[in-house]
Write a protein that holds these residues in place. Structure first.
Motif, PDB file in Angstrom:
ATOM      1  N   ALA A   1       0.849  -1.187   0.000  1.00  0.00           N
ATOM      2  CA  ALA A   1       0.000   0.000   0.000  1.00  0.00           C
ATOM      3  C   ALA A   1       0.888   1.241   0.000  1.00  0.00           C
ATOM      4  N   PRO A   2       0.356   2.377  -0.431  1.00  0.00           N
ATOM      5  CA  PRO A   2       1.160   3.606  -0.465  1.00  0.00           C
ATOM      6  C   PRO A   2       1.755   3.925   0.899  1.00  0.00           C
ATOM      7  N   GLY A   3       3.055   4.153   0.922  1.00  0.00           N
ATOM      8  CA  GLY A   3       3.728   4.533   2.149  1.00  0.00           C
ATOM      9  C   GLY A   3       3.978   3.397   3.117  1.00  0.00           C
ATOM     10  N   LYS A   4       3.685   2.168   2.693  1.00  0.00           N
ATOM     11  CA  LYS A   4       3.864   1.029   3.591  1.00  0.00           C
ATOM     12  C   LYS A   4       4.828   0.018   2.989  1.00  0.00           C
ATOM     13  N   GLN A   5       5.260  -0.922   3.799  1.00  0.00           N
ATOM     14  CA  GLN A   5       6.163  -1.957   3.317  1.00  0.00           C
ATOM     15  C   GLN A   5       5.383  -3.023   2.557  1.00  0.00           C
ATOM     16  N   ARG A   6       6.120  -3.820   1.797  1.00  0.00           N
ATOM     17  CA  ARG A   6       5.503  -4.919   1.060  1.00  0.00           C
ATOM     18  C   ARG A   6       5.251  -6.080   2.026  1.00  0.00           C
ATOM     19  N   ASP A   7       4.019  -6.554   2.047  1.00  0.00           N
ATOM     20  CA  ASP A   7       3.628  -7.606   2.981  1.00  0.00           C
ATOM     21  C   ASP A   7       3.150  -8.847   2.242  1.00  0.00           C
TER      22      ASP A   7
END
Length: 122
Positions: A40-46
């Motif tokens: 998601a924008p501004g978040k890490q890849r999960d």
């Protein structure tokens, strides 16, 4: 060289469904695990879900009961069926595969797709 190409992303209303596909192509000797991740924008890849060569699956708690991962070993393709989508599922979804190519290198190397955007409106 192995390439992963995702498809199936798009805009959907909350509660709706989408099906993502990811096809692997190239000099493929074999594929071990395949999976889907999202960022998601501004978040890490999960991690979203993975499926092993033998078919066992693993899901993030946030998608359990709503998403289903599957694979077609003949087509070297992995799918992600997403139901009951929520706005918080909005992200770029990336396909991942552990692949071994023809040749002397017997290692399984991770390959990533370019990503497909899923947008869930409220």
């Amino acid at each position: 060289q192995v390439q992963l190409v995702e498809s199936g992303g798009g805009l959907v209303q909350a509660g709706g469904s989408l099906r993502l596909s990811c096809a692997a192509s190239g000099s493929i000797f074999s594929i071990n695990a395949m999976g889907w991740y999202r960022q998601a924008p501004g978040k890490q890849r999960d991690l979203v879900a993975t499926i092993a060569s033998g078919g066992s699956t693993n899901y993030a708690d946030s998608v359990k009961g709503r998403f289903t991962i599957s694979r077609d070993k003949v087509k070297n393709t992995v799918y992600l069926q997403m139901n009951s989508l929520k706005p918080e599922d909005t992200a770029v979804y990336y396909c991942n595969a552990a692949t071994r190519t023809y040749g002397l290198d017997v290692r399984y190397l991770e390959v990533w797709g370019q990503g497909t955007l899923v947008t869930v409106s409220s």
